[in-house]
Structures are given as C-alpha cells and as structure tokens.
Write an enzyme that holds these catalytic residues in place. Structure first.
Site: not given
Ligand code: PMV
Length: 324
Positions: A109, A104, A111, A154
C-alpha cells in the site's frame, strides 16, 4: 517558510485480496512501516521530490490542467500531484517531499500511503482539518490515477489505521484482541496490481464456474478469518493463511519465489503464511506466536539476504501535522 506535515501507514491484506474486487469482504490491517510527507510553500508551481523513487518533477500549469483532464504526465507520481490538488485546489503552489519506509510496488500500500500523507501535509500547510472520510475519498480519486479501478481498500486503511473489514466500500473497524506478530518478506519480484487484477478477470471469463467457486471460497474463508481475528485465535488464523495461499495460487496470482519463501517461513515454524496484496511477486506475510518468535524467524530469513520486516498491527492511521 511555512511547512505542513503528514503521515500515513502501509498495510497488509490479511484475507480477501482479489475476491474483494468482486464485492466480497476483505480484512486489512495497517502496519508499522509509514510514509512521511512535507509540503512547503513554493512560488514556482507544484513540485514533487520522491526520495524513495529517486525522482523530482515539476508540474507546469499546462501539466496540471492536462492532469485534471485525465492525461498522464509523470506516471508513478501523478497520484501524488492529484492528492495535493484535491486537498489544496487547482492553483496550489507547493513542494511535496516524500520519505517512506514502505517498499514501493510490493503490495504494502505504498502508493495509497503517499496519497494520504500528501493530503494530510497539504491540509496542515493550509491549517485545515479534513475528516477521515474526506481524506479517504480524496485519496481514492488520486489512487484511480495509479491503479485504474482500485477497490478502495488501500486508501481506507491508510486513513483509518488499525484493522478493518472492507466490503463494497463500506468498512467495519475491528478491535485488535491480540497483538498480531507478523513477518513480512519482500520477494523483490516486481508486479503490477492492474495486470494481476486483469489476469484474474480474464481467467474468470474463461472458466466462470471454477474461478467463481474459488472466489466464493476465499469469501467464506475471510468470514471465518474475521471470526478468528475477533477472538484473537492466532493458530486458527495461521491455518487460514495457508488455505488462502492455496486458493490464491489456484487463481494464478502465485509466483515460484513466493512459494519458495512461504515454504521457507513454514519450515522455520511460522503459524501460517500467504502472499499479501495482488501477488505475482511482492510480499508475503507470515503469522507467529509472539514478537520474540517473529524476531527470531526474521533474523534467520534475513541471513538469506532477504528484505524482512517484523511488525504488528499499527493503530495509527493518517496524521495531520507532526507525527514524531
Ligand atoms: O497489491 P496491492 O496492494 O495493490 O493490493 C491489491 C489488492 C487487490 O485486491 C488485488 C486489488 C484491489 O484493488 O483490492
């Protein structure tokens, strides 16, 4: 008792994190770590049992109407409630039970996988077969609760699985030419996507020329990465991982622990390594020549008491019903 089942994969961003927020492309892949959800009929409203977070909560009908008005009721679990209600309707009575092997808050990803798997379990409970684009759209609305303004990457990959190019909400599914043996190491440094995205935005406001040129470089690198991915050129992809890590460090989303472990992985002979996701902690990914190599290097890293996974790209996306 009627029971519905759903499942969805975690993900790694191979190239384009952060720049994707500004409309540049990203390449993302589903991994073998998955989240499984069951939905059972209930007579006492909406309940969530989150084994991975060690929490159980119930939403009263007042909670649900407040939640649907945008109020936060149970942070960290509201996205799951919204996902269930998106699929099942606002009078849904069900108990959602989550079992996940995706760490988590580590950039893999977790969530979005829970949101997608919840939608699938509720669909299964109600004998419905939503289309992938509907699942992804519902999960996006749930993810907005958890992340504010997510790019949508995601929920998309958790729905479709495999690998895809993502840009401004439109996707191109990729053929997987070579198996993609990778190692994922969890730094176990907690981080917050919303905060990191805000930090990059603030840095960009302060130094627009410099930060825009780094984001532009990440975008060019992602185009090149996509080409190498299409050719299955592992060595080139590893080199691009390393360049990408430098660029991500330049916009302030690195962390000393990430750097330490990235260098440890490089010393052990990986083809390249970078942070994945928002950075600031969370996980790194390293690419290797083959599965044997990935296993060997994983073992060495594990002996340092690190949480290490070796995996490949997984073609399985969201599954409605039994996935076993
Ligand atoms: O760390 P994560 O899985 O929440 O990925 C975020 C990826 C970002 O490019 C930093 C933000 C997004 O919404 O794409």
């Amino acid at each position: 008792m009627t029971i519905g089942k759903g499942s969805a994969p975690g993900k790694v961003i191979l190239s384009g994190e952060h720049s994707v927020v500004y409309g540049y492309p990203a390449v993302v892949a589903a991994i073998g770590l998955r989240c499984d959800v069951t939905a059972t009929d209930s007579t006492d409203g909406l309940n969530i049992i989150a084994g991975d977070l060690d929490r159980s909560v119930s939403y009263s009908s007042d909670d649900i109407s407040n939640l649907l008005k945008g109020k936060i009721i149970h942070p960290k679990l509201d996205n799951i409630a919204v996902a269930a209600l998106e699929m099942g309707g606002s009078d849904l009575q069900t108990t959602i039970k989550i079992s996940s092997d995706i760490p988590v808050g580590a950039g893999l990803g977790s969530s979005a996988a829970v949101s997608v798997a919840t939608i699938c379990a509720v669909a299964d409970l109600q004998n419905k077969q939503p289309k992938p684009e509907e699942i992804s759209r519902m999960a996006f609305r749930a993810e907005k609760i958890a992340h504010g303004t997510p790019s949508g990457i995601d929920n998309t990959i958790a729905t479709y699985g495999g690998a895809l190019r993502f840009q401004d909400g439109s996707i191109t599914r990729k053929q997987i030419k070579s198996n993609f043996p990778m190692i994922i190491v969890n730094t176990e440094v907690p981080r917050n996507t919303k905060e990191l995205v805000t930090n990059v935005r603030e840095l960009k406001d302060k130094h627009p020329n410099s930060v825009n040129s780094v984001l532009n470089s990440i975008s060019k690198l992602t185009d090149e990465f996509e080409k190498m991915f299409d050719e299955g050129a592992l060595i080139r992809m590893g080199e691009l991982f390393d360049i990408n890590q430098g660029l991500l460090d330049a916009i302030g989303v690195g962390h000393p622990k990430l750097s330490e472990l990235i260098w440890k992985a490089r010393d052990l002979g990986v083809l390249g390594a970078k942070l994945t996701g928002a950075g600031g902690g969370g996980c790194l990914i390293a690419l290797t020549y083959n599965v044997e190599e990935a296993k060997k290097i994983s073992e060495k890293l594990r002996s340092n008491k690190l949480e290490v996974y070796h995996t490949e790209i997984s073609s399985a996306g969201a599954i409605i019903g039994d996935s076993k």
